[in-house]
Each structure stands twice: as structure tokens, then as C-alpha cells.
Scaffold this motif. Structure first.
Motif, PDB file in Angstrom:
ATOM      1  N   GLN A 252       0.861  -1.157  -0.244  1.00 11.29           N
ATOM      2  CA  GLN A 252      -0.173   0.226   0.479  1.00 11.29           C
ATOM      3  C   GLN A 252       0.922   1.632  -0.132  1.00 11.29           C
ATOM      4  O   GLN A 252       1.932   1.416   0.578  1.00 11.29           O
ATOM      5  N   CYS A 253       0.300   2.139  -1.090  1.00  9.08           N
ATOM      6  CA  CYS A 253       1.226   3.937  -0.799  1.00  9.08           C
ATOM      7  C   CYS A 253       0.332   4.452   0.551  1.00  9.08           C
ATOM      8  O   CYS A 253      -1.156   4.011   0.668  1.00  9.08           O
ATOM      9  N   TYR A 254       1.305   5.801   0.593  1.00 11.06           N
ATOM     10  CA  TYR A 254      -0.182   6.391   1.794  1.00 11.06           C
ATOM     11  C   TYR A 254       0.447   7.548   1.349  1.00 11.06           C
ATOM     12  O   TYR A 254       1.449   7.998   1.270  1.00 11.06           O
ATOM     13  N   PHE A 255      -0.182   8.519   1.069  1.00 15.41           N
ATOM     14  CA  PHE A 255      -0.086  10.051   0.429  1.00 15.41           C
ATOM     15  C   PHE A 255      -0.534  11.201   2.054  1.00 15.41           C
ATOM     16  O   PHE A 255      -1.506  10.966   2.948  1.00 15.41           O
ATOM     17  N   TYR A 256       0.035  12.082   2.699  1.00 12.89           N
ATOM     18  CA  TYR A 256      -0.337  12.829   3.252  1.00 12.89           C
ATOM     19  C   TYR A 256       0.910  14.264   3.368  1.00 12.89           C
ATOM     20  O   TYR A 256       1.709  14.047   2.692  1.00 12.89           O
ATOM     21  N   THR A 257      -0.723  15.583   3.413  1.00 14.66           N
ATOM     22  CA  THR A 257      -0.004  16.455   3.554  1.00 14.66           C
ATOM     23  C   THR A 257       0.585  17.617   4.551  1.00 14.66           C
ATOM     24  O   THR A 257       0.326  17.091   5.496  1.00 14.66           O
ATOM     25  N   ASN A 259       1.444  20.532   5.648  1.00 10.95           N
ATOM     26  CA  ASN A 259       0.397  21.485   6.433  1.00 10.95           C
ATOM     27  C   ASN A 259      -0.720  20.768   6.870  1.00 10.95           C
ATOM     28  O   ASN A 259      -1.131  21.606   7.863  1.00 10.95           O
ATOM     29  N   GLY A 260      -1.526  20.183   6.012  1.00  9.65           N
ATOM     30  CA  GLY A 260      -3.293  19.475   6.636  1.00  9.65           C
ATOM     31  C   GLY A 260      -2.765  18.753   7.562  1.00  9.65           C
ATOM     32  O   GLY A 260      -4.066  18.404   8.903  1.00  9.65           O
ATOM     33  N   GLY A 261      -1.729  17.515   7.506  1.00 12.77           N
ATOM     34  CA  GLY A 261      -1.281  16.760   7.782  1.00 12.77           C
ATOM     35  C   GLY A 261      -2.563  15.266   7.553  1.00 12.77           C
ATOM     36  O   GLY A 261      -2.252  14.171   8.426  1.00 12.77           O
ATOM     37  N   ASN A 262      -3.189  15.709   6.424  1.00 12.15           N
ATOM     38  CA  ASN A 262      -4.263  14.586   6.793  1.00 12.15           C
ATOM     39  C   ASN A 262      -3.504  13.246   5.818  1.00 12.15           C
ATOM     40  O   ASN A 262      -2.974  13.585   4.906  1.00 12.15           O
ATOM     41  N   VAL A 263      -4.057  12.234   6.363  1.00 15.82           N
ATOM     42  CA  VAL A 263      -3.215  11.087   5.329  1.00 15.82           C
ATOM     43  C   VAL A 263      -4.157  10.148   4.487  1.00 15.82           C
ATOM     44  O   VAL A 263      -5.309  10.076   4.987  1.00 15.82           O
ATOM     45  N   ARG A 264      -4.376  10.087   3.533  1.00 23.58           N
ATOM     46  CA  ARG A 264      -5.312   9.167   2.106  1.00 23.58           C
ATOM     47  C   ARG A 264      -4.329   8.302   2.393  1.00 23.58           C
ATOM     48  O   ARG A 264      -2.947   8.432   1.669  1.00 23.58           O
ATOM     49  N   ILE A 265      -4.705   7.171   1.740  1.00 26.41           N
ATOM     50  CA  ILE A 265      -4.580   5.966   1.375  1.00 26.41           C
ATOM     51  C   ILE A 265      -4.788   6.238  -0.302  1.00 26.41           C
ATOM     52  O   ILE A 265      -5.779   6.012  -0.605  1.00 26.41           O
ATOM     53  N   PHE A 266      -4.270   5.703  -1.032  1.00 25.88           N
ATOM     54  CA  PHE A 266      -4.594   5.873  -2.460  1.00 25.88           C
ATOM     55  C   PHE A 266      -3.403   4.323  -3.273  1.00 25.88           C
ATOM     56  O   PHE A 266      -2.081   4.116  -2.305  1.00 25.88           O
ATOM     57  N   SER A 267      -3.962   4.653  -4.182  1.00 24.86           N
ATOM     58  CA  SER A 267      -2.790   3.722  -5.065  1.00 24.86           C
ATOM     59  C   SER A 267      -1.172   4.132  -5.250  1.00 24.86           C
ATOM     60  O   SER A 267      -2.017   5.616  -4.634  1.00 24.86           O
ATOM     61  N   CYS A 268      -0.451   3.420  -5.869  1.00 21.93           N
ATOM     62  CA  CYS A 268       0.960   4.418  -6.475  1.00 21.93           C
ATOM     63  C   CYS A 268       1.258   5.588  -6.837  1.00 21.93           C
ATOM     64  O   CYS A 268       1.578   6.378  -6.748  1.00 21.93           O
ATOM     65  N   LEU A 278      -7.027  21.153  -1.649  1.00 26.23           N
ATOM     66  CA  LEU A 278      -7.546  22.453  -1.364  1.00 26.23           C
ATOM     67  C   LEU A 278      -8.025  22.262   0.299  1.00 26.23           C
ATOM     68  O   LEU A 278      -8.707  22.391   1.268  1.00 26.23           O
ATOM     69  N   LYS A 279      -9.587  21.132  -0.585  1.00 20.61           N
ATOM     70  CA  LYS A 279     -10.285  20.868   0.600  1.00 20.61           C
ATOM     71  C   LYS A 279      -9.892  19.816   1.180  1.00 20.61           C
ATOM     72  O   LYS A 279     -10.030  19.969   2.895  1.00 20.61           O
ATOM     73  N   MET A 280      -8.820  19.231   1.805  1.00 23.61           N
ATOM     74  CA  MET A 280      -7.770  18.219   2.031  1.00 23.61           C
ATOM     75  C   MET A 280      -7.268  18.860   3.112  1.00 23.61           C
ATOM     76  O   MET A 280      -7.431  18.162   4.094  1.00 23.61           O
ATOM     77  N   THR A 281      -7.141  20.408   2.447  1.00 22.72           N
ATOM     78  CA  THR A 281      -6.253  21.074   3.130  1.00 22.72           C
ATOM     79  C   THR A 281      -6.620  21.920   4.202  1.00 22.72           C
ATOM     80  O   THR A 281      -5.905  22.772   4.751  1.00 22.72           O
ATOM     81  N   HIS A 282      -7.770  21.502   4.074  1.00 22.38           N
ATOM     82  CA  HIS A 282      -8.858  23.342   4.341  1.00 22.38           C
ATOM     83  C   HIS A 282      -8.206  24.474   4.275  1.00 22.38           C
ATOM     84  O   HIS A 282      -7.801  25.698   4.797  1.00 22.38           O
ATOM     85  N   GLN A 283      -7.985  25.032   3.216  1.00 27.71           N
ATOM     86  CA  GLN A 283      -6.924  26.006   2.217  1.00 27.71           C
ATOM     87  C   GLN A 283      -8.097  26.634   1.048  1.00 27.71           C
ATOM     88  O   GLN A 283      -8.757  25.684   0.537  1.00 27.71           O
ATOM     89  N   SER A 284      -7.647  27.354   0.702  1.00 29.20           N
ATOM     90  CA  SER A 284      -8.184  28.335  -0.629  1.00 29.20           C
ATOM     91  C   SER A 284      -6.818  28.610  -1.626  1.00 29.20           C
ATOM     92  O   SER A 284      -6.194  29.462  -0.723  1.00 29.20           O
ATOM     93  N   SER A 285      -7.452  28.654  -2.438  1.00 28.33           N
ATOM     94  CA  SER A 285      -6.146  29.332  -3.199  1.00 28.33           C
ATOM     95  C   SER A 285      -6.095  31.340  -3.192  1.00 28.33           C
ATOM     96  O   SER A 285      -7.499  31.336  -3.003  1.00 28.33           O
ATOM     97  N   PRO A 286      -5.217  31.260  -4.327  1.00 27.76           N
ATOM     98  CA  PRO A 286      -3.762  30.817  -4.072  1.00 27.76           C
ATOM     99  C   PRO A 286      -2.759  30.064  -2.995  1.00 27.76           C
ATOM    100  O   PRO A 286      -2.775  30.984  -1.391  1.00 27.76           O
ATOM    101  N   VAL A 291       3.095  17.700  -0.231  1.00 27.39           N
ATOM    102  CA  VAL A 291       3.031  16.601   0.238  1.00 27.39           C
ATOM    103  C   VAL A 291       4.032  15.909   0.315  1.00 27.39           C
ATOM    104  O   VAL A 291       5.146  15.607  -0.612  1.00 27.39           O
ATOM    105  N   LYS A 292       3.977  14.236   1.234  1.00 27.36           N
ATOM    106  CA  LYS A 292       4.790  13.489   1.180  1.00 27.36           C
ATOM    107  C   LYS A 292       4.233  11.350   1.067  1.00 27.36           C
ATOM    108  O   LYS A 292       3.335  12.063   0.940  1.00 27.36           O
TER     109      LYS A 292
END
Length: 415
Positions: A252-257, A259-268, A278-286, A291-292
């Protein structure tokens, strides 16, 4: 008859004298502190110079005598029942032995008193954090003891290596140390348990052991995270690729932001929109979204966690709100040709176009009819220049600048 009676008296007298000459035994108990379900071994050590026929153990408090072999293993529950006590309790024991002299048994003196402490200490809870590390990483082991007892010491030991170490009840160790402690090399699974001791009088009482906790130590290489493209609008998409080494079987691969600290499980490899990030990190553009990623590999029944990738940044900016100026079907001119003014030659478009003179409007109709080749001039609404302060062209007909804004102008052809 009198002679027979005299013989019996002499035999008893001899047995009594023999008993007084017998050395006392030595009583040992191991361990001296147990729980109700644990066992203790009682050993009534007799002299080698005598022929022992039987050993006897008895409790000082209860006064009950039992005849056993000279070494006996008893549970804490049995000793409590034998002395009519409940834990925590101290059971004081003694022993003696007998030697056969003819038809009579000669009884030895009694041993010194030995104490057995029986308690009901609850087992500790062992936590390890994190449970998956590399050789150079560290893991914190916490032997959580009950608050109701005064703990004197905690002990950690590895199930596979069997080595016992004395530490404080919370200890931080490196993967390298644990591998050395268990004589293993990575990747490896180190199984750990702990227990604690409590002082009861002069005795150290040992708690039951904790459940087993596993620490996975690996040498997994970190993944490489790529983002393409690194600059997008809210409605654009970016592809995140957590590139894992080919030498391991990734589960499994895991992505997380960051600044937001949210972890998401995706394919690699995953494609996400700017809006989602933006929604994932509770930000607005710009905004800048850092990401890591990391991946997991299954080792036995446990998932092994890789090191983190380096940080990659995704820049998200606002989407241009101006829409293409395409005439809607059914749009008509609003006045006769001979009386039309500049204001009346207006198309019903998403973004109003105005400001070119009436002459240009007339030429527009004539050019459309005759389809003559001619020069091209772009008439741009005044609202465009006022709403785009970044416009830096020398004239309002700067085509080099306007090429990026083809949704904001219309083409007029004239002779």
C-alpha cells in the motif's frame, strides 16, 4: 512379661535419643513471591548422613501438617486454601523429616521458618510506539503499571532472545540496539514483554508478565515522490506518483499533506484535482500544498512501514473566471441599421463587449456579408483592463499579452 515391657521402653528411649541427635533440615522456597496462579517449589534439604523416610511441611499460621516428598511444588491458591487466607497474604512454612529406626520413626528437629508472599498484582500493559522502525530509528517502550501499587522496578525482555534488561518503566531504544540485544539482523521482528516488581516487606513481589508486543525493524529504502505538474488551477489535476523500489513487494502507498496533516490511502499513483487538495488541507487558493508519501510492506503478519519521501510542493492558483464570448442562438440586433448606436450594437454574451464605435459596428455587418479579407483588430471591453491590473502592454491592442486571454475578446474584420 516384664522383660518385654522393658524392651519396648528401651526402644522408645533410643528413638528419642536418636531424634535429638538428628540435624535439622533446611527449608528453601523458590520463588518467595508468587501470585495465586503461580507455583512455588518447597525443598526440605535433609542431611546426607541419614536415611530419610518422609518429609513433612506445615504452615506456622495454620498449623496444618502435610506429609510429602522432600521436594514439592504447590500453587499459591493451594497454600491460601491450606491456611484459610486470601491474597495478598504471607504464608510461613516449616519442615521436618523422619528416619526409620526398626518399627519406629525418628523425627528430626524443625527447620527455620521460610515465608511465601502471595499477591494478586495485575499484569502491566506494554505499548511500543512506533511498532515499525528502521535500524537507525527509535522505539519507545512503555510498561504501563497499575496506579494502585508502588512499583520499584520494571523489566523488559525479548521473547526470541530471552535477554532480560532492567530499565525505567518507559524506555527509548534504537533498532540497532534491539537487533544486537536479540542477535538478529534486519529485516526482523523483535517480540518484547515486560513485568514489574513491588516491595512487600523485605520481599520483592513480581507481577505477571504483559502480553507480547512486536517491533518490526527493517531497512526499507524511502520512496521518491513526483508531482506533475507542480502548478495547477483549482479545476486542473495533478498526478502524484509515489515511486517505490522494485526490490520490495509493496502492499500500500500513503499520501499525506505536511501542512494539513491528513493522511490518505491511495494506489501508488493518484490523480487529484486542485479543488480536492485545497479541501483536504482546509486552504483556499492561491495556496501551496506540501505532500509526502510512504509505503508499507507485509512482513509476516505485520505491515512494515517505509521511511518518508522528501517533500514535494503543489502550487494552486485561482481559475480565470472569464468565459469565451460565443453568441447565443437567437441573438438579434436591437435597432434598425440606420439608427443604430454603439450602445445598441451589443451581443448578449457572458461578458459584455462594448466601446467600439458605431462605425465599427456597421463595418462588422458589411464585412460579414461580403466576407472580404482585411486587417484584424481586437476590440476589448473596458471592463477587461480595469479587472486585470497585471496587464502591462504598451497599448490596449497588445496581442502578445492577449494571446493568453483569448476568452476575453472578439475579432472585427474591416477594409
Amino acid at each position: 512379661m516384664a522383660g518385654q515391657l522393658l524392651l519396648v521402653v528401651l526402644m522408645y528411649s533410643f528413638a528419642e535419643m536418636k531424634a535429638q541427635a538428628l540435624p535439622p533440615p533446611t527449608l528453601t522456597v523458590n520463588p518467595s513471591v508468587i501470585t495465586e496462579t503461580d507455583s512455588v517449589t518447597l525443598n526440605c534439604q535433609t542431611p546426607t548422613s541419614v536415611s530419610v523416610s518422609q518429609c513433612y511441611f506445615y504452615t506456622v499460621s495454620g498449623g496444618n501438617v502435610r506429609g510429602f516428598s522432600c521436594q514439592q511444588t504447590l500453587t499459591g491458591t493451594y497454600l491460601l486454601k491450606m491456611t484459610s487466607q486470601s491474597s495478598p497474604a504471607e504464608v510461613k512454612m516449616k519442615c521436618f523429616y523422619t528416619e526409620k529406626l526398626g518399627e519406629l520413626d525418628s523425627q528430626s528437629p524443625h527447620s527455620d521458618t521460610s515465608s511465601i508472599i502471595i499477591h494478586t498484582l495485575p499484569p502491566p500493559t506494554l505499548t511500543v510506539n512506533p511498532s515499525m522502525i528502521t535500524e537507525t530509528d527509535s522505539v519507545t517502550m512503555n510498561c504501563q503499571t497499575p496506579s494502585s501499587v508502588s512499583v520499584s522496578q520494571c523489566y523488559f525482555y525479548t521473547v526470541n532472545g530471552g535477554n532480560v534488561r532492567i530499565f525505567s518503566c518507559q524506555q527509548t531504544l534504537t533498532g540497532t540496539y534491539l537487533l544486537k540485544m536479540t542477535h538478529q539482523s534486519s529485516p526482523a521482528e523483535v517480540k518484547v514483554k515486560c513485568y514489574y516488581t513491588v516491595m512487600f516487606g523485605e520481599f520483592n513481589s513480581q507481577s505477571p508478565h504483559s502480553d507480547t508486543s512486536s517491533i518490526i525493524i527493517n531497512t526499507l529504502p524511502p520512496p521518491t515522490l513526483t508531482v506533475n505538474p507542480s502548478m495547477i488551477t483549482e479545476t486542473d489535476s495533478v498526478t502524484l506518483n509515489c515511486q517505490t523500489p522494485t526490490s520490495v513487494s509493496v502492499s500500500q502507498c500513503y499520501f499525506y499533506t505536511v501542512n494539513g496533516g491528513n493522511v490518505r490511502i491511495f494506489s501508488c499513483q493518484q490523480t487529484l484535482t486542485g479543488t480536492y487538495l485545497l479541501k483536504m488541507t482546509h486552504q483556499s487558493s492561491p495556496a501551496e500544498v506540501k505532500v509526502k508519501c510512504y509505503y508499507t510492506v507485509k512482513l509476516g503478519g505485520t505491515k512494515s512501514l517505509s521511511p518518508y519521501s522528501d517533500t514535494s510542493s503543489i502550487f494552486i492558483h485561482k481559475t480565470d473566471s472569464m468565459t469565451p464570448m460565443t453568441p447565443e442562438s437567437g441573438d438579434e440586433l436591437t435597432a434598425p441599421l440606420e439608427t443604430a448606436s454603439a450602445e445598441m450594437w451589443t451581443w448578449r454574451l457572458p461578458v459584455a463587449v462594448a466601446g467600439c464605435g458605431a462605425t465599427v459596428g456597421i463595418i462588422l455587418l458589411i464585412s460579414a456579408v461580403f466576407w472580404n479579407k482585411g486587417k484584424s483588430e481586437k476590440c476589448v471591453s473596458k471592463s477587461f483592463f480595469t479587472s486585470n491590473p497585471n496587464f502591462t502592454g504598451k497599448s490596449k491592442d497588445d496581442r502578445n499579452y492577449m494571446v493568453d486571454y483569448d476568452e476575453t475578446y472578439s475579432t472585427v474584420t474591416y477594409e
